[in-house]
Motif scaffolding. Structure first.
Motif, short mmCIF file in Angstrom:
data_model
loop_
_atom_site.label_atom_id
_atom_site.label_comp_id
_atom_site.label_asym_id
_atom_site.label_seq_id
_atom_site.Cartn_x
_atom_site.Cartn_y
_atom_site.Cartn_z
N UNK A 26 1.29 -1.22 0.22
CA UNK A 26 -0.32 -0.20 -0.19
C UNK A 26 0.60 0.83 0.60
N UNK A 27 0.66 2.32 -1.29
CA UNK A 27 2.04 3.55 -1.27
C UNK A 27 1.26 4.34 -0.09
N UNK A 28 -0.28 4.20 0.73
CA UNK A 28 -0.34 5.21 2.04
C UNK A 28 0.17 4.56 3.08
N UNK A 29 1.30 4.17 3.15
CA UNK A 29 2.16 2.98 4.24
C UNK A 29 3.39 4.04 3.87
N UNK A 30 4.17 4.73 3.22
CA UNK A 30 4.72 5.19 3.35
C UNK A 30 4.97 7.24 2.48
N UNK A 31 6.06 7.28 3.04
CA UNK A 31 6.02 8.92 2.78
C UNK A 31 7.10 9.07 1.43
N UNK A 168 19.93 -4.79 -12.78
CA UNK A 168 20.37 -4.14 -11.85
C UNK A 168 18.96 -3.84 -10.64
N UNK A 169 19.46 -4.32 -9.59
CA UNK A 169 18.27 -4.06 -7.92
C UNK A 169 18.75 -2.32 -7.09
N UNK A 170 16.99 -1.37 -7.11
CA UNK A 170 17.76 -0.91 -6.04
C UNK A 170 17.35 -1.39 -5.02
N UNK A 171 18.13 -1.42 -3.93
CA UNK A 171 18.21 -2.24 -2.98
C UNK A 171 17.80 -1.26 -1.88
N UNK A 172 17.08 -1.67 -0.15
CA UNK A 172 16.86 -0.91 0.52
C UNK A 172 17.60 0.62 0.85
N UNK A 173 19.01 -0.03 0.98
CA UNK A 173 19.65 1.59 1.14
C UNK A 173 19.72 2.49 0.05
N UNK A 174 19.42 2.04 -1.24
CA UNK A 174 19.02 2.89 -2.25
C UNK A 174 17.85 3.45 -1.86
N UNK A 175 16.57 2.93 -1.93
CA UNK A 175 15.65 3.36 -1.95
C UNK A 175 15.09 4.07 -0.95
N UNK A 176 15.38 4.09 0.26
CA UNK A 176 15.09 4.82 1.34
C UNK A 176 15.85 6.04 2.05
N UNK A 177 16.62 6.19 0.47
CA UNK A 177 17.41 7.80 0.45
C UNK A 177 16.25 8.79 0.33
N UNK A 178 14.91 8.38 -0.27
CA UNK A 178 14.07 8.77 -0.89
C UNK A 178 12.77 9.10 -0.31
N UNK A 179 12.70 6.91 -0.19
CA UNK A 179 11.08 6.85 0.78
C UNK A 179 11.08 6.32 2.65
N UNK A 180 10.84 6.64 2.96
CA UNK A 180 10.63 6.32 4.11
C UNK A 180 8.91 5.53 4.76
N UNK A 181 8.98 4.83 5.43
CA UNK A 181 7.70 3.70 6.02
C UNK A 181 7.02 5.25 7.39
N UNK A 182 5.69 5.29 6.97
CA UNK A 182 5.25 6.02 7.71
C UNK A 182 4.68 5.07 8.81
N UNK A 183 4.78 5.95 10.19
CA UNK A 183 5.26 5.81 11.57
C UNK A 183 3.22 5.37 12.05
N UNK A 184 2.47 4.48 11.23
CA UNK A 184 1.06 5.01 11.38
C UNK A 184 0.65 4.16 13.04
N UNK A 185 1.72 3.74 13.56
CA UNK A 185 1.02 2.70 15.40
C UNK A 185 1.17 4.49 15.75
N UNK A 186 2.33 5.35 15.82
CA UNK A 186 3.05 6.19 16.11
C UNK A 186 1.18 7.77 16.53
N UNK A 187 1.04 7.92 15.61
CA UNK A 187 -0.86 8.07 15.46
C UNK A 187 -1.68 7.94 15.91
N UNK A 188 -1.50 6.37 16.29
CA UNK A 188 -3.02 5.99 16.93
C UNK A 188 -3.00 5.25 18.14
N UNK A 189 -1.37 6.00 18.96
CA UNK A 189 -1.41 5.88 20.20
C UNK A 189 -1.61 6.64 21.19
#
Length: 255
Positions: A26-31, A168-189
């Motif tokens: 789900x793209x809503x889970x990332x910024x 070629x593979x865009x690995x986690x290190x490359x992806x996380x330069x521009x993409x982050x997982x949203x902290x949805x748990x924090x918003x509902x805590x």
């Protein structure tokens, strides 16, 4: 011409990134920092193809093909062209319509017109296989890029992987330069401080503690104004118990 072009299937790129970073597509889970992502794609394409960039084509779906805020940001960036297909909802899931066809048409046209020498495909969809093969027949080198799969396996069509000139593979290190997982748990805590009525319940002493506190309070009162003795039905009345000194139980009054 000795230039490179990047064709991005945004549904694949961002969906696979969400699976990798947030555990579901789900793209809503990332910024996404789109400016950083586009710059990263450009730099990597130019480095791997050893060709200057002609253009990045960003293919995505949108309801009624109406550009969303992210599309409006992207299409004003240098060297970026946005192509939109439809986004429809079926069985509770969103699906892109027309994106694959648009990518196939662009891929074929670029190769036929010899607008570039190298094409980078960021996709996993096997429907693009005919376009990939057509580009190769026109002398274009096709580079296939994948997003690192969350389960360590392939997340691309095996036929695409087999036909591409380079992969070629865009690995986690490359992806996380521009993409982050949203902290949805924090918003509902819950808030750190409970409501007053809950706080009162939580701070109330246990029954044994309450009984001990009451006994101590009685002893303290008896040392000042006389003891309280049990009366009828458990009630208390003053002056019936032997007098004790102000020191309380266990202490001898001064003579």
């Amino acid at each position: 011409m000795d230039r490179c072009v990047v064709l991005v299937d945004a549904g694949y790129l961002l969906g696979a990134a969400a699976s990798l970073l947030a555990g579901e597509p789900a793209r809503s889970r990332i910024s996404v920092d789109h400016a950083t992502l586009i710059q990263g794609l450009r730099e990597r394409a130019e480095a791997e193809t050893e060709r200057p960039l002609l253009r990045i084509y960003w293919f995505d779906g949108a309801p009624d093909r109406v550009p969303q805020p992210e599309h409006r940001r992207l299409r004003v960036m240098p060297r970026v062209t946005v192509r939109l297909g439809a986004l429809t909802r079926s069985d509770g899931r969103w699906a892109q319509k027309g994106v694959d066809a648009a990518m196939h048409a662009e891929l074929t046209e670029l190769a036929r017109n010899r607008a570039c020498s190298d094409i980078v495909l960021v996709t996993g969809d096997g429907d693009l296989l005919p376009g990939l093969m057509s580009a190769k027949e026109h002398g274009v080198a096709v580079h296939l890029w994948a997003v690192q799969a969350a389960d360590g396996d392939y997340n691309q069509s095996e036929d695409l992987v087999a036909e591409a000139d380079e992969r070629r593979v865009l690995d986690r290190a490359w992806i996380t330069r521009a993409v982050r997982a949203k902290d949805l748990a924090g918003a509902c805590a819950p808030v750190s401080e409970p409501r007053p009525e809950i706080a009162a319940i939580l701070s109330a002493p246990l029954p044994e503690t309450a009984a001990a506190a009451a006994a101590g309070a009685v002893s303290g009162i008896s040392g000042v104004s006389g003891d309280l003795a049990p009366g009828r039905n458990g009630a208390t009345r003053p002056g019936t118990a032997p007098a004790r000194g102000a020191g309380g139980p266990g202490r001898t009054p001064a003579g």
